[in-house]
Design an enzyme around this catalytic site. Structure first.
Site, PDB file in Angstrom:
ATOM      1  N   THR A  63      -9.485 -27.267 -34.376  1.00  0.00           N
ATOM      2  CA  THR A  63      -8.511 -28.534 -34.468  1.00  0.00           C
ATOM      3  C   THR A  63      -8.973 -29.509 -33.228  1.00  0.00           C
ATOM      4  O   THR A  63      -8.942 -30.668 -33.501  1.00  0.00           O
ATOM      5  CB  THR A  63      -6.998 -27.795 -34.248  1.00  0.00           C
ATOM      6  N   LYS A  97       4.419 -24.732 -44.421  1.00  0.00           N
ATOM      7  CA  LYS A  97       4.800 -24.153 -42.984  1.00  0.00           C
ATOM      8  C   LYS A  97       5.898 -23.213 -42.741  1.00  0.00           C
ATOM      9  O   LYS A  97       6.753 -22.779 -43.563  1.00  0.00           O
ATOM     10  CB  LYS A  97       5.385 -25.323 -41.979  1.00  0.00           C
ATOM     11  N   SER A 114      -9.781 -23.614 -41.701  1.00  0.00           N
ATOM     12  CA  SER A 114      -9.189 -22.560 -42.500  1.00  0.00           C
ATOM     13  C   SER A 114      -9.281 -22.591 -43.957  1.00  0.00           C
ATOM     14  O   SER A 114      -9.752 -21.635 -44.519  1.00  0.00           O
ATOM     15  CB  SER A 114      -7.682 -23.111 -42.274  1.00  0.00           C
ATOM     16  N   LYS A 127      -1.792 -34.163 -44.754  1.00  0.00           N
ATOM     17  CA  LYS A 127      -3.003 -33.731 -44.039  1.00  0.00           C
ATOM     18  C   LYS A 127      -3.850 -32.673 -44.809  1.00  0.00           C
ATOM     19  O   LYS A 127      -4.928 -33.193 -44.829  1.00  0.00           O
ATOM     20  CB  LYS A 127      -2.569 -32.820 -42.936  1.00  0.00           C
ATOM     21  N   GLY A 163      -2.313 -19.761 -37.627  1.00  0.00           N
ATOM     22  CA  GLY A 163      -1.855 -19.999 -36.551  1.00  0.00           C
ATOM     23  C   GLY A 163      -0.963 -21.362 -36.190  1.00  0.00           C
ATOM     24  O   GLY A 163      -1.160 -22.245 -36.759  1.00  0.00           O
ATOM     25  N   ASP A 164      -0.346 -21.369 -35.190  1.00  0.00           N
ATOM     26  CA  ASP A 164       0.429 -22.861 -34.539  1.00  0.00           C
ATOM     27  C   ASP A 164       0.986 -22.325 -33.307  1.00  0.00           C
ATOM     28  O   ASP A 164       0.517 -21.130 -32.667  1.00  0.00           O
ATOM     29  CB  ASP A 164       1.525 -23.188 -35.553  1.00  0.00           C
ATOM     30  N   GLN A 208       2.226 -31.588 -43.608  1.00  0.00           N
ATOM     31  CA  GLN A 208       1.033 -30.735 -44.119  1.00  0.00           C
ATOM     32  C   GLN A 208       0.631 -31.223 -45.453  1.00  0.00           C
ATOM     33  O   GLN A 208      -0.785 -30.869 -45.637  1.00  0.00           O
ATOM     34  CB  GLN A 208       1.364 -28.987 -43.984  1.00  0.00           C
ATOM     35  N   LYS A 219      -0.227 -24.133 -47.712  1.00  0.00           N
ATOM     36  CA  LYS A 219      -1.227 -23.751 -46.517  1.00  0.00           C
ATOM     37  C   LYS A 219      -0.711 -24.386 -45.249  1.00  0.00           C
ATOM     38  O   LYS A 219      -0.295 -25.512 -45.426  1.00  0.00           O
ATOM     39  CB  LYS A 219      -2.740 -24.195 -46.899  1.00  0.00           C
ATOM     40  N   ASN A 258      -4.261 -23.760 -27.541  1.00  0.00           N
ATOM     41  CA  ASN A 258      -5.611 -23.710 -28.201  1.00  0.00           C
ATOM     42  C   ASN A 258      -6.139 -25.161 -28.740  1.00  0.00           C
ATOM     43  O   ASN A 258      -7.176 -25.350 -28.641  1.00  0.00           O
ATOM     44  CB  ASN A 258      -5.016 -23.106 -29.876  1.00  0.00           C
TER      45      ASN A 258
HETATM   46  P1  NDP Z   1      -0.223 -23.043 -28.330  1.00  0.00           P
HETATM   47  O1  NDP Z   1       0.780 -22.494 -28.615  1.00  0.00           O
HETATM   48  O2  NDP Z   1      -1.794 -22.637 -28.399  1.00  0.00           O
HETATM   49  O3  NDP Z   1      -0.177 -24.313 -27.373  1.00  0.00           O
HETATM   50  C1  NDP Z   1       0.919 -25.223 -27.270  1.00  0.00           C
HETATM   51  C2  NDP Z   1       0.797 -25.916 -25.792  1.00  0.00           C
HETATM   52  O4  NDP Z   1       1.784 -26.954 -25.604  1.00  0.00           O
HETATM   53  C3  NDP Z   1       1.041 -25.165 -24.560  1.00  0.00           C
HETATM   54  O5  NDP Z   1       0.298 -25.512 -23.354  1.00  0.00           O
HETATM   55  C4  NDP Z   1       2.339 -25.269 -24.231  1.00  0.00           C
HETATM   56  O6  NDP Z   1       3.088 -24.929 -23.037  1.00  0.00           O
HETATM   57  C5  NDP Z   1       2.735 -26.667 -24.769  1.00  0.00           C
HETATM   58  N1  NDP Z   1       4.060 -27.161 -25.200  1.00  0.00           N
HETATM   59  C6  NDP Z   1       4.709 -26.497 -26.191  1.00  0.00           C
HETATM   60  N2  NDP Z   1       5.969 -26.838 -26.208  1.00  0.00           N
HETATM   61  C7  NDP Z   1       5.856 -27.775 -25.282  1.00  0.00           C
HETATM   62  C8  NDP Z   1       7.036 -28.604 -25.036  1.00  0.00           C
HETATM   63  N3  NDP Z   1       8.129 -28.750 -25.383  1.00  0.00           N
HETATM   64  N4  NDP Z   1       6.863 -29.453 -23.849  1.00  0.00           N
HETATM   65  C9  NDP Z   1       5.770 -29.469 -23.238  1.00  0.00           C
HETATM   66  N5  NDP Z   1       4.521 -28.615 -23.702  1.00  0.00           N
HETATM   67  C10 NDP Z   1       4.733 -27.914 -24.730  1.00  0.00           C
HETATM   68  O7  NDP Z   1      -0.259 -24.235 -29.755  1.00  0.00           O
HETATM   69  P2  NDP Z   1      -1.507 -25.045 -30.102  1.00  0.00           P
HETATM   70  O8  NDP Z   1      -2.436 -25.354 -29.462  1.00  0.00           O
HETATM   71  O9  NDP Z   1      -2.077 -24.317 -31.483  1.00  0.00           O
HETATM   72  O10 NDP Z   1      -0.599 -26.453 -30.949  1.00  0.00           O
HETATM   73  C11 NDP Z   1      -0.429 -27.516 -30.102  1.00  0.00           C
HETATM   74  C12 NDP Z   1       0.069 -28.606 -31.263  1.00  0.00           C
HETATM   75  O11 NDP Z   1      -1.048 -28.777 -32.351  1.00  0.00           O
HETATM   76  C13 NDP Z   1       1.240 -28.283 -32.080  1.00  0.00           C
HETATM   77  O12 NDP Z   1       1.877 -29.459 -32.405  1.00  0.00           O
HETATM   78  C14 NDP Z   1       0.697 -27.886 -33.407  1.00  0.00           C
HETATM   79  O13 NDP Z   1       1.643 -27.989 -34.603  1.00  0.00           O
HETATM   80  C15 NDP Z   1      -0.323 -28.721 -33.525  1.00  0.00           C
HETATM   81  N6  NDP Z   1      -1.685 -27.908 -34.376  1.00  0.00           N
HETATM   82  C16 NDP Z   1      -2.208 -27.020 -34.011  1.00  0.00           C
HETATM   83  C17 NDP Z   1      -3.243 -26.627 -34.818  1.00  0.00           C
HETATM   84  C18 NDP Z   1      -3.913 -25.134 -34.876  1.00  0.00           C
HETATM   85  O14 NDP Z   1      -4.954 -25.197 -35.460  1.00  0.00           O
HETATM   86  N7  NDP Z   1      -3.482 -24.460 -33.835  1.00  0.00           N
HETATM   87  C19 NDP Z   1      -3.352 -27.370 -36.094  1.00  0.00           C
HETATM   88  C20 NDP Z   1      -2.828 -28.618 -36.249  1.00  0.00           C
HETATM   89  C21 NDP Z   1      -2.056 -29.002 -35.403  1.00  0.00           C
HETATM   90  P3  NDP Z   1       3.993 -23.703 -22.922  1.00  0.00           P
HETATM   91  O15 NDP Z   1       2.770 -22.599 -22.732  1.00  0.00           O
HETATM   92  O16 NDP Z   1       4.516 -23.802 -21.413  1.00  0.00           O
HETATM   93  O17 NDP Z   1       4.820 -23.412 -23.880  1.00  0.00           O
END
Ligand code: NDP
Length: 448
Positions: free
Chosen positions: A212, A129, A380, A117, A168-169, A114, A93, A243
């Site tokens: 999250t 992943k 999830s 976690k 998602g991610d 993961q 997962k 997200n």
């Molecule tokens: P999204 O794609 O929804 O959002 C990512 C955000 O981070 C965007 O604002 C993006 O900006 C920014 N970002 C991405 N890469 C960079 C970078 N190199 N430098 C600065 N900003 C950056 O992703 P999520 O919110 O889903 O995920 C965010 C983090 O949380 C990740 O590390 C993910 O692995 C982790 N996570 C997510 C979960 C989930 O349920 N979604 C669960 C657990 C962990 P821009 O649009 O400009 O790229």
């Protein structure tokens, strides 16, 4: 920290030899192995059965071509990945990341983390992943759909509701999950809970979208409570505006905090009156624009280019919710110098090892990602349960379960830190508590 334990030093040396040029994966493995020293000293059975030697090697790696046709008729080729890391306690997962930076090192670090976690959630889910170097940014809906269909055409051969359940991610939100689910359903002619983060009309769980970010704040609130304080009246900085960041901001605000800065990969906005989340949602979730647009729409708000500058904004609580290694030692020191007292990780591995060492040396409360952001995958798993039951819980029911899970994760990580390391060292506590359950399951299964 160098390894004091010879066995762990040897395991890490082998991992380095076998996975050269994979810095993120090596960083994640090193952090976990360093914290397992007290465990291997107490548990010779784990060493004898080669549990850790096996844990650092994915059970299966799938790498595949993803061909699709863009709006101008040009054939485009991306590379798809799924690392099925460990299935000792449940089906693999973990999410699917769509971002141009995706490579084996990044997917392996995410898949490896993961495992722990997912174990910490207390639910029956293994670790995996996936992703692709496809960039959904700037693509039309039609292009994203054709990519997702092509991606799933191969992935469908390797996943299933009881085998591997992606989610998602970064770059994979409700739109992408919808296209992937549709293609899976068409190919397999079955309606099962093979993906999570689904839309509410076709098997998604209420509160998954929020989980999250909300979970991060429930975890942080518990950590604060155990240290005699709370979110109330605290200034909060949240990086990212995707997200995790959006729903962390929502819950931190509900709990009495004031979020004054958010970012994306182009820069950050500061709004000292408190971020207006309805504006951020409109810009990011509906119009898919840059965060700089916030400063155009909200009088008094300011945009600053460059994303690492967000850590120079004075705050009590920092919630990194963007991406890996976004807080380096310099940024950590800036946060500390400005009086920040709490860092809790919403993103995966957002703090470098040097940053974590600086936070710990300065006595900050630090909530590591494996524990603090586990609410997404936990919910999830609740979505999987609802799909199996052909039943839906209400938002309040899912949210209440999520909150209890996050409190449980905090307590288990704290307990393991007190038993094996330093009380309150949640980096060690989360790794150890997550590891022990997986290790015991692997011992029970024999050498496989
Ligand atoms: P999204 O794609 O929804 O959002 C990512 C955000 O981070 C965007 O604002 C993006 O900006 C920014 N970002 C991405 N890469 C960079 C970078 N190199 N430098 C600065 N900003 C950056 O992703 P999520 O919110 O889903 O995920 C965010 C983090 O949380 C990740 O590390 C993910 O692995 C982790 N996570 C997510 C979960 C989930 O349920 N979604 C669960 C657990 C962990 P821009 O649009 O400009 O790229």
């Amino acid at each position: 920290m160098a390894f004091k334990n010879e066995y762990l030093a040897g395991v890490y040396e082998d991992v380095c030899k076998r996975n050269p040029n994979e810095p993120e994966f090596l960083q994640a493995v090193k952090e976990v192995l360093e914290t397992l020293e007290p465990v291997v000293e107490k548990r010779p059975d784990i060493v004898a059965a080669g549990v850790i030697d096996r844990l650092v090697e994915p059970e299966r790696a799938i790498i595949f071509r993803v061909s699709w046709v863009d709006d101008s008729g040009k054939v485009r080729v991306n590379r798809g990945y799924r690392y099925q890391f460990n299935s000792a306690i449940g089906p693999y997962k973990g999410g699917i990341r769509l971002h141009p930076s995706v490579n084996p090192s990044i997917i392996k670090f995410l898949g490896f983390e993961q495992i722990f976690k997912n174990s910490l959630t207390g639910l029956p889910i293994g670790g995996g992943k996936g992703g692709s170097d496809f960039d959904p940014k700037g693509k039309s809906d039609g292009e994203v759909m054709r990519f997702c269909q092509s991606f799933m055409t191969e992935l469908a051969k390797h996943i299933g509701a009881d085998t591997d359940v992606p989610a998602g991610d970064i770059g994979t939100g409700a739109r992408e999950i919808g296209y992937m689910y549709g293609q899976y359903k068409r190919l397999r002619n079955e309606f099962t809970g093979v993906l999570t983060g689904k839309g509410l009309t076709y098997g998604g769980s209420l509160a998954r979208k929020e989980a999250t970010g909300y979970g991060l704040c429930y975890f942080t609130e518990e950590m604060l409570k155990n240290n005699g304080t709370s979110f109330a009246g605290k200034t909060v900085v949240v990086s990212g505006s995707g997200n995790v960041a959006i729903y962390a901001t929502e819950k931190a605000t509900q709990l009495g905090g004031k979020v004054i800065a958010m970012s994306d990969s182009s820069g950050y906005v500061v709004d000292n009156d408190g971020i207006k989340l309805d504006v951020v949602k409109q810009i990011k979730e509906v119009e898919r624009l840059r965060i700089s647009e916030y400063a155009n729409r909200v009088p008094g708000a300011q945009f600053f280019p460059g994303c690492s500058g967000i850590w120079t904004v004075k705050c009590d609580i920092a919630l990194p919710c963007a991406t890996q290694n976004e807080i380096n030692e310099e940024s950590a020191k800036a946060l500390i110098a400005n009086g920040c007292q709490v860092v809790a990780e919403g993103a995966n591995m957002p703090s470098t090892p040097e940053a974590i060492a600086a936070f710990q040396a300065a006595g900050l409360l630090f909530g590591p990602a494996k524990a603090a952001n586990a609410g997404g995958v936990a919910t999830s798993a609740l979505e999987m349960s609802q799909n199996s039951m052909r039943y839906s819980w209400t938002f309040e029911e899912v949210d209440a379960k999520l909150k209890q899970i996050m409190i449980g994760i905090y307590n288990n990580a704290y307990k393991a830190s007190a038993e094996y390391a330093t009380p309150g060292d949640l980096v060690a506590g989360a790794n150890i508590a997550g590891f022990l359950k997986v290790a015991d399951a692997m011992l029970a299964h024999g050498v496989i």
